[in-house]
Write a protein that holds these residues in place. Structure first.
Motif, PDB file in Angstrom:
ATOM      1  N   PHE A 159       9.706  -8.831   8.291  1.00  0.00           N
ATOM      2  CA  PHE A 159       8.884  -9.923   7.643  1.00  0.00           C
ATOM      3  C   PHE A 159       7.456  -9.764   7.707  1.00  0.00           C
ATOM      4  N   ALA A 160       6.944  -8.789   8.486  1.00  0.00           N
ATOM      5  CA  ALA A 160       5.455  -8.561   8.301  1.00  0.00           C
ATOM      6  C   ALA A 160       5.324  -7.740   7.063  1.00  0.00           C
ATOM      7  N   ALA A 161       6.184  -6.792   6.572  1.00  0.00           N
ATOM      8  CA  ALA A 161       6.041  -6.021   5.272  1.00  0.00           C
ATOM      9  C   ALA A 161       6.031  -7.023   4.224  1.00  0.00           C
ATOM     10  N   LEU A 162       6.891  -8.049   4.192  1.00  0.00           N
ATOM     11  CA  LEU A 162       7.140  -8.993   3.223  1.00  0.00           C
ATOM     12  C   LEU A 162       5.782  -9.893   2.954  1.00  0.00           C
ATOM     13  N   ALA A 163       5.458 -10.172   4.221  1.00  0.00           N
ATOM     14  CA  ALA A 163       4.081 -11.105   4.227  1.00  0.00           C
ATOM     15  C   ALA A 163       3.002 -10.163   3.446  1.00  0.00           C
ATOM     16  N   ALA A 164       2.784  -8.988   4.010  1.00  0.00           N
ATOM     17  CA  ALA A 164       1.527  -7.930   3.594  1.00  0.00           C
ATOM     18  C   ALA A 164       1.856  -8.087   2.316  1.00  0.00           C
ATOM     19  N   GLY A 165       2.997  -7.609   1.615  1.00  0.00           N
ATOM     20  CA  GLY A 165       3.127  -7.455   0.097  1.00  0.00           C
ATOM     21  C   GLY A 165       2.969  -8.656  -0.566  1.00  0.00           C
ATOM     22  N   VAL A 166       3.370  -9.827  -0.126  1.00  0.00           N
ATOM     23  CA  VAL A 166       3.309 -11.007  -0.995  1.00  0.00           C
ATOM     24  C   VAL A 166       1.392 -11.160  -1.088  1.00  0.00           C
ATOM     25  N   MET A 167       0.816 -11.064   0.047  1.00  0.00           N
ATOM     26  CA  MET A 167      -0.369 -11.396   0.333  1.00  0.00           C
ATOM     27  C   MET A 167      -1.294 -10.176  -0.782  1.00  0.00           C
ATOM     28  N   THR A 168      -0.810  -9.214  -0.688  1.00  0.00           N
ATOM     29  CA  THR A 168      -1.583  -7.763  -1.308  1.00  0.00           C
ATOM     30  C   THR A 168      -1.279  -8.179  -2.795  1.00  0.00           C
ATOM     31  N   SER A 169      -0.038  -8.702  -3.253  1.00  0.00           N
ATOM     32  CA  SER A 169       0.212  -9.102  -4.884  1.00  0.00           C
ATOM     33  C   SER A 169      -0.579 -10.185  -5.206  1.00  0.00           C
ATOM     34  N   ILE A 170      -0.645 -11.270  -4.308  1.00  0.00           N
ATOM     35  CA  ILE A 170      -1.515 -12.529  -4.905  1.00  0.00           C
ATOM     36  C   ILE A 170      -3.073 -12.090  -4.788  1.00  0.00           C
ATOM     37  N   THR A 171      -3.485 -11.080  -3.923  1.00  0.00           N
ATOM     38  CA  THR A 171      -5.076 -11.014  -3.967  1.00  0.00           C
ATOM     39  C   THR A 171      -5.338 -10.101  -5.116  1.00  0.00           C
ATOM     40  N   THR A 172      -4.276  -9.067  -5.334  1.00  0.00           N
ATOM     41  CA  THR A 172      -4.597  -8.155  -6.437  1.00  0.00           C
ATOM     42  C   THR A 172      -4.650  -8.990  -7.794  1.00  0.00           C
ATOM     43  N   ARG A 173      -3.556  -9.820  -8.188  1.00  0.00           N
ATOM     44  CA  ARG A 173      -3.619 -10.398  -9.172  1.00  0.00           C
ATOM     45  C   ARG A 173      -5.026 -11.411  -9.453  1.00  0.00           C
ATOM     46  N   ALA A 174      -5.072 -12.258  -8.260  1.00  0.00           N
ATOM     47  CA  ALA A 174      -6.318 -13.035  -8.151  1.00  0.00           C
ATOM     48  C   ALA A 174      -7.570 -12.199  -8.525  1.00  0.00           C
ATOM     49  N   ALA A 175      -7.529 -11.067  -7.972  1.00  0.00           N
ATOM     50  CA  ALA A 175      -8.966 -10.501  -8.082  1.00  0.00           C
ATOM     51  C   ALA A 175      -9.063  -9.865  -9.628  1.00  0.00           C
ATOM     52  N   MET A 176      -7.921  -9.419 -10.185  1.00  0.00           N
ATOM     53  CA  MET A 176      -7.992  -9.238 -11.600  1.00  0.00           C
ATOM     54  C   MET A 176      -8.526 -10.168 -12.373  1.00  0.00           C
ATOM     55  N   SER A 177      -7.848 -11.287 -12.078  1.00  0.00           N
ATOM     56  CA  SER A 177      -8.173 -12.704 -12.817  1.00  0.00           C
ATOM     57  C   SER A 177      -9.631 -13.036 -12.820  1.00  0.00           C
ATOM     58  N   ALA A 178      -9.998 -12.856 -11.462  1.00  0.00           N
ATOM     59  CA  ALA A 178     -11.609 -13.360 -11.278  1.00  0.00           C
ATOM     60  C   ALA A 178     -12.498 -12.149 -11.854  1.00  0.00           C
ATOM     61  N   THR A 179     -12.299 -11.048 -11.842  1.00  0.00           N
ATOM     62  CA  THR A 179     -13.063 -10.186 -12.575  1.00  0.00           C
ATOM     63  C   THR A 179     -13.191 -10.246 -13.844  1.00  0.00           C
ATOM     64  N   ALA A 180     -12.188 -10.841 -14.632  1.00  0.00           N
ATOM     65  CA  ALA A 180     -12.202 -11.051 -16.126  1.00  0.00           C
ATOM     66  C   ALA A 180     -12.862 -12.382 -16.154  1.00  0.00           C
ATOM     67  N   ASP A 181     -12.876 -13.284 -15.416  1.00  0.00           N
ATOM     68  CA  ASP A 181     -13.648 -14.525 -15.393  1.00  0.00           C
ATOM     69  C   ASP A 181     -14.605 -14.661 -14.575  1.00  0.00           C
ATOM     70  N   THR A 182     -15.898 -14.282 -14.709  1.00  0.00           N
ATOM     71  CA  THR A 182     -16.888 -14.472 -13.437  1.00  0.00           C
ATOM     72  C   THR A 182     -17.296 -15.604 -13.215  1.00  0.00           C
ATOM     73  N   SER A 183     -16.899 -16.810 -14.136  1.00  0.00           N
ATOM     74  CA  SER A 183     -17.193 -18.144 -13.623  1.00  0.00           C
ATOM     75  C   SER A 183     -16.433 -18.680 -12.517  1.00  0.00           C
ATOM     76  N   ARG A 184     -15.270 -17.760 -12.139  1.00  0.00           N
ATOM     77  CA  ARG A 184     -14.551 -18.288 -11.044  1.00  0.00           C
ATOM     78  C   ARG A 184     -14.876 -17.641  -9.564  1.00  0.00           C
ATOM     79  N   SER A 185     -14.898 -17.998  -8.524  1.00  0.00           N
ATOM     80  CA  SER A 185     -14.934 -17.270  -7.342  1.00  0.00           C
ATOM     81  C   SER A 185     -13.746 -16.691  -6.753  1.00  0.00           C
ATOM     82  N   LEU A 186     -14.052 -15.454  -6.307  1.00  0.00           N
ATOM     83  CA  LEU A 186     -12.765 -14.809  -5.702  1.00  0.00           C
ATOM     84  C   LEU A 186     -11.875 -15.719  -4.726  1.00  0.00           C
ATOM     85  N   THR A 187     -12.507 -16.301  -3.936  1.00  0.00           N
ATOM     86  CA  THR A 187     -11.771 -17.351  -2.875  1.00  0.00           C
ATOM     87  C   THR A 187     -11.106 -18.440  -3.616  1.00  0.00           C
TER      88      THR A 187
END
Length: 212
Positions: A159-187
């Motif tokens: 369960f811990a591994a799944l939670a960490a994997g899901v959150m890592t995937s979400i934050t990584t994809r979000a960071a990539m999106s926000a890096t391409a669009d600086t008008s959006r905050s990372l949060t």
């Protein structure tokens, strides 16, 4: 909801200085690798940029690869971790994990640069990918400890591994999106990607009505 057993002690000036140096060495290593390549970057180069000796470098990292990967630290801010363990801020685990991970995305300019450098390094230097994977395994342990503290009992490693994997995937994809669009905050990007992930579990309205 379980309550935190104690508040985290404030970080002393010496520890703050050590953390600062550790982060500076990491960022220097990443910038040099992006600029010159992994093979052309040496420990001496990294130490010189930060203004410390190679001997001091080895007080923080064993190899230049370790410096590129960076320190494996706690997730979120101390205050956010305390509130998360106490069952907050909403009581909904996925929302609270998203909030916890997002709480550490400051100062935003520095985080954006760090993310951009990591993305470039992984693309241009595949050899460092194993190092980041190992860091991910350590993060699973940290997430498991937080989840167990919140639940008041040990949670399954899977369960811990799944939670960490899901959150890592979400934050990584979000960071990539926000890096391409600086008008959006990372949060905001992390929150938006969490909402998109939740949509994958939505059921059609007609199906819900049939079950009533």
């Amino acid at each position: 909801m379980s309550s935190p057993t104690h508040a985290e002690p404030p970080i002393g000036l010496r520890e703050q200085k050590k953390r600062k140096t550790r982060l500076e060495l990491c960022m220097a290593a990443r910038r040099l690798v992006v600029a010159h390549g992994l093979d052309a970057t040496t420990v001496e180069d990294i130490a010189k940029v930060v203004g410390v000796s190679p001997r001091t470098f080895f007080n923080y990292y064993d190899t230049k690869l370790d410096a590129i990967v960076g320190p494996i630290e706690e997730i979120g801010t101390p205050a956010a971790r305390e509130e998360f363990v106490a069952g907050g801020p909403t009581g909904m685990l996925m929302s609270d994990l998203t909030w916890l991970f997002a709480s550490a995305l400051e100062p935003e300019d520095e985080v954006r640069e760090a993310i951009s450098l990591v993305m470039q390094i992984i693309k241009e230097e595949p050899r460092v990918f194993a190092g980041f994977m190992a860091a991910g395994a350590q993060q699973e342990t940290i997430v498991g400890e937080l989840l167990s503290a919140r639940a008041g009992e040990p949670v399954a490693r899977e369960f811990a591994a799944l939670a960490a994997g899901v959150m890592t995937s979400i934050t990584t994809r979000a960071a990539m999106s926000a890096t391409a669009d600086t008008s959006r905050s990372l949060t905001a990007a992390v929150q938006d990607h969490c909402a998109m992930a939740a949509r994958m579990f939505d059921q059609p309205a007609e199906r819900n009505q049939e079950k009533r």
